[in-house]
Design an enzyme around this catalytic site. Structure first.
Site, mmCIF file in Angstrom:
data_model
loop_
_atom_site.group_PDB
_atom_site.id
_atom_site.type_symbol
_atom_site.label_atom_id
_atom_site.label_comp_id
_atom_site.label_asym_id
_atom_site.label_seq_id
_atom_site.Cartn_x
_atom_site.Cartn_y
_atom_site.Cartn_z
ATOM 1 N N TYR A 70 0.801 -1.280 -0.058
ATOM 2 C CA TYR A 70 0.157 -0.025 0.172
ATOM 3 C C TYR A 70 0.730 1.263 0.178
ATOM 4 O O TYR A 70 1.902 1.276 0.866
ATOM 5 C CB TYR A 70 -0.944 0.027 1.229
ATOM 6 C CG TYR A 70 -1.944 -1.029 1.245
ATOM 7 C CD1 TYR A 70 -3.174 -0.817 0.893
ATOM 8 C CD2 TYR A 70 -1.610 -2.257 1.358
ATOM 9 C CE1 TYR A 70 -4.157 -1.923 0.798
ATOM 10 C CE2 TYR A 70 -2.454 -3.728 1.495
ATOM 11 C CZ TYR A 70 -3.788 -3.199 1.178
ATOM 12 O OH TYR A 70 -4.691 -4.240 0.952
ATOM 13 N N GLU A 71 0.266 2.198 -0.686
ATOM 14 C CA GLU A 71 1.299 3.475 -0.776
ATOM 15 C C GLU A 71 1.486 4.135 0.577
ATOM 16 O O GLU A 71 2.563 4.911 0.635
ATOM 17 C CB GLU A 71 0.523 4.538 -1.840
ATOM 18 C CG GLU A 71 -0.575 5.354 -1.070
ATOM 19 C CD GLU A 71 -1.325 6.119 -2.365
ATOM 20 O OE1 GLU A 71 -0.723 6.294 -3.406
ATOM 21 O OE2 GLU A 71 -2.318 6.921 -1.955
ATOM 22 N N ALA A 72 0.637 3.948 1.635
ATOM 23 C CA ALA A 72 0.923 4.225 2.807
ATOM 24 C C ALA A 72 2.200 3.776 3.403
ATOM 25 O O ALA A 72 2.590 3.940 4.720
ATOM 26 C CB ALA A 72 -0.377 3.926 3.898
#
Lengths: 254, 300, 300, 254
Positions: free
Chosen positions: A51-53
């Site tokens: 996930y980009e987080a």
């Protein structure tokens, strides 16, 4: 169209089938997240979700409701900074698949998630790129899930937030980006794929959908593949996993 | 040397009118309490920078604190638009400067590193580059090909919310770490807000967990529940219901002003805000523990 | 999917003659056992890259594995020279390529990031830049001033020693982390050696501690005491006495060859090496526990 | 010279006195480490020690024997990667003081730690820069501790590993590095400091040392400050801390 499934279910199931076992997928919340989890529970048990987080190998215990949902972190394999996720993971070439979305997708798979109208005097100001400018360029393959509507499929995007094939495959190649660009657009009517020049053409229709439906809802003269396929209908097992295990409250699949 | 003080003191001392402010945190650890205190103290002409403005910059813009926004994704995460900011931009009533996430974070990394620029590979999507003159190009001296570069972002002040810190400002962060470290090192002044103030011994039992060292920190504030409606990993859950509710509130200016009056101007501090949320919300956001296996550093 | 195999298998499969090899670790976690196994398997023409070659590259060079060395500090840390490497360089019998620590680490960071170069501020010391043509200059498009740049370093294979990993290769590292993460992401193939193989549950109880994720890892080898005479934080101490002893051994070629014969060719693997060190050394390097305070991730 | 203290003790004590309370110091092992710990126990209790291995705020329980000694880590305030220590800490300007050493220090404080003779055909190959090229450039102030010997103080270094004032202060200023360069060289005979042009001149002699000693052991015509000082002799307390607390086995102070 039959009502044995919703449009969201149909798109999610067809997107899931595009994933390959062992793929490292850059996932967003919503339908892409459901598609990945469905693939993991069916033909791609070794799908690896990042996930980009900055969350790597997430195993959420509940349906994540934002890209930074804490359930993505508890029990994940790794967490890293945003700078690391975009450099070590995405730019380095460690991501096989990215999911993209936007308000407009054009004839050559370019995406607009920034603005309708003029950039400096926006008629409708959209959220902007987030991670998608780089995902579209550097993930090996990209997929788009979107309802099939004329306003979403213009001949040319108002603003190119993320590159598809620009004005044709040659132009993308000349730009020297590592990813191979959008490989499929999954809609509620069927599947569009780039031809040898990067133009999106209709390659499959879902059961019950017609070529006329697709042409009517596309903003350019939609061409079709030499052999137009029909997608396999959602199976009872695919529907069961979505409805009972992944989104029992119907938050995304209504 | 202890840097403990109240959040009101820290904001009053370190956040000035006209400052470039970075309230850090990607979805996680967003220091809402600091944003609310800035609103209460009536700061003006701020340049608000964040990868994801989130509800907090919607609220600060609605309260009239902002002159300009710097961002890379202006959405209500998992919900839709940030309607206050969107209205202001569409009406031409707020300046903005825009990047992709990677461009934004690279600016912070350059700022934190003391470098005049950092490169990124080209993406073939050039519209934003044409719209924002701070994107530039540089020729790779090895291949002759071009890279995209961005300049450093060095905020006047960053607010970093953390799980635990000691009184000097050494801070442990876990869960999504986003751009917390980069924002702190890039900024000229750093305010730490912490769920817990712990002894040095707790921090020093696990130095690899310390993302921010004391000597770049100006103030340390003990602010439990600082991040609501965002969350603090291990301490409380994200209030997704409120993110949905804001989508309705932010439909109209009047509802937004009513919200500011009741929940920001109407409470003196974060304690009062949290109490006002009530027992049902507290229970809904409660999370059961799940502890890490400790590691052995050895008594060398 | 488990990637567990013996160290001998991993070296045989993933380290080839002529490879650019990076055995990672700044003073800490140096994978001596992997270097010894490379010597035993008789690899030739390797390019050995490390910020600090340390004793392990002295030994590998003495064994005839190396064609070239890439480094930034060629000393016996805390003692003096690396005499084997020094003799080879002074005699013109080994190629070399040299950086400052920051230049070397920046090359790895560029390699790990998939970038064609990374900039560094000028240092005014230009002799090394003139001696090494891979240092270049680029003009900052904002100020017009020059920065120094280096190209990416992407080793064919990196060996990374860690405290604990699961069978898939997700690895926890603590203590001095040096360039472990950057070397792993920069390399085309990655071999993990671990003091302990633990369950996924241990790793996943603390995802922020995982510096290396499974999908960049090719092999996972369980090699307790892999780092001796270097050390593993929390597991055993650095053998400073041996670092001093090597200073004497490396005075003469014959003593070096006797050492290789006895301690590398004379033992089949690291277990036998460790047993051969004997109880007194084991006791001397033993360290009492000092545990980290756990953190709470929450059962979301 | 009196034998109430060794040359190493004398240099360490005089180096310690140059440190200011609150300084953030980039420390090496050996005498600089002892000087910092002595300063912390006397006039600079808030001295903050960071190490190029990535250790921040170390509180070692024993004398560290290498730059990566595990005792530096246990109980430290923070540990970070080498890339971070050189970017976020040093290049960002967060380091007040750096200690440097080398085989040669020249008239303008330039240091050679790389090679005696020609670079491509080394007569004596030395370890090389390590962290010192960047420390010399970017730490606000630098100090050098070295025995006073003619071969160590040539008119011009064979190879400039770390910049002092190059051929004079103007040249360093033109190079645009942020640090102010070497501020003092502490030897067993006295202290050298840069004059307004960056040339190292003798500003103080230790008790018992003579100007003739210093000139004889310097490879260029050594000038002196208008007012040549004498350093305050090591105090009993300084010597006690060094001998009893910091290096009881005399590893560095023999």
């Amino acid at each position: 169209m039959t009502e044995l499934w919703t449009a969201s279910e149909l798109m999610t199931i067809n997107a899931a089938r595009l994933l390959r076992d062992g793929d490292v997928v850059f996932v967003g919340v919503g339908l892409p997240n459901l598609a990945c989890n469905l693939a993991r529970r069916t033909h791609a048990p070794n799908l690896y979700m990042i996930y980009e987080a900055g969350v790597i190998g997430a195993r959420p215990n509940r349906l994540p409701l934002s890209i930074g949902d804490p359930t993505l972190v508890s029990g994940a394999a790794a967490v890293c900074s945003m700078y690391d996720i975009f450099t070590l993971y995405l730019q380095r070439g460690n991501v096989d698949v990215g999911f993209l979305g936007g308000a407009q997708i054009d004839r050559y798979g370019n995406i607009n998630a920034t603005v309708i109208g003029e950039y400096t005097h926006p008629r409708v100001r959209l959220p902007g790129s987030g991670g998608s400018m780089e995902i579209a360029a550097w993930a090996n393959r990209c997929y788009i899930i979107t309802p099939h509507q004329k306003r979403r499929f213009p001949e040319r995007v108002d603003f190119c937030t993320s590159a598809g094939f620009l004005s044709g495959k040659g132009e993308r190649q000349a730009a020297g980006v590592r990813g191979s660009g959008p490989q499929a657009v999954v809609t509620n009517l069927g599947i569009l794929e780039p031809d040898e020049n990067g133009e999106l053409i209709l390659t499959a229709l879902h059961p019950g959908a017609t070529l006329a439906d697709a042409r009517e809802n596309t903003g350019w003269p939609l061409r079709t593949a030499a052999e137009l396929k029909e997608t396999v209908p959602p199976s009872a097992e695919e529907l069961r996993i979505l409805r009972e295990e992944l989104d029992p409250q119907g938050i995304y699949l209504k | 040397m202890s840097k403990l003080c109240s959040l009101a003191e820290a904001i009053s001392r370190y956040v000035h009118d006209g400052d470039l402010v970075y309230l850090a945190g990607f979805t996680h650890l967003i220091p809402f309490a600091a944003g609310h205190e800035i609103i209460r103290q009536g700061r003006k002409d701020l340049v608000l920078a964040r990868a994801t403005p989130d509800l907090i910059y919607d609220q600060m813009a609605a309260a009239g604190c902002a002159r300009k926004i710097i961002f890379s994704y202006m959405g209500n995460p998992g919900v839709g638009s940030l309607k206050v900011l969107r209205r202001l931009l569409e009406a031409g009533r707020l300046e903005w400067e825009e990047y992709s996430h990677f461009g934004m974070i690279t600016r912070l990394q350059a700022g934190a590193s003391g470098l005049p620029f950092l490169p990124m590979n080209p993406t073939a999507a050039t519209d934003l580059e044409q719209a924002n003159p701070l994107y530039r190009r540089v020729t790779d001296p090895y291949s002759g090909r071009e890279v995209i570069v961005v300049p450093p972002l060095q905020p006047d002040v960053a607010v970093i919310h953390v799980q635990r810190a000691d009184a000097r400002g050494n801070a442990h962060i876990w869960g999504i770490i986003g751009e917390q470290k980069e924002a702190a090192f890039a900024a000229r002044r750093v305010i730490i807000t912490a769920e817990e103030i712990v002894s040095e011994e707790v921090i020093r039992s696990d130095p690899n967990r310390t993302l921010i060292p004391e000597f770049i920190v100006d103030a340390v504030c003990h602010v439990p529940y600082c991040a609501h409606p965002s969350y603090t990993q291990g301490y409380y859950d994200r209030d997704n219901a409120f993110y949905l509710q804001w989508d309705e509130i932010s439909e109209t200016e009047s509802a937004v002003q009513a919200y500011l009056n009741e929940w920001i101007f109407g409470v003196p501090d974060r304690n009062a805000y949290w109490e006002k949320l009530g027992a049902e919300t507290h229970a809904r956001l409660h999370v059961a523990p799940r502890l890490s296996h400790p590691v052995n550093y050895g008594a060398y």
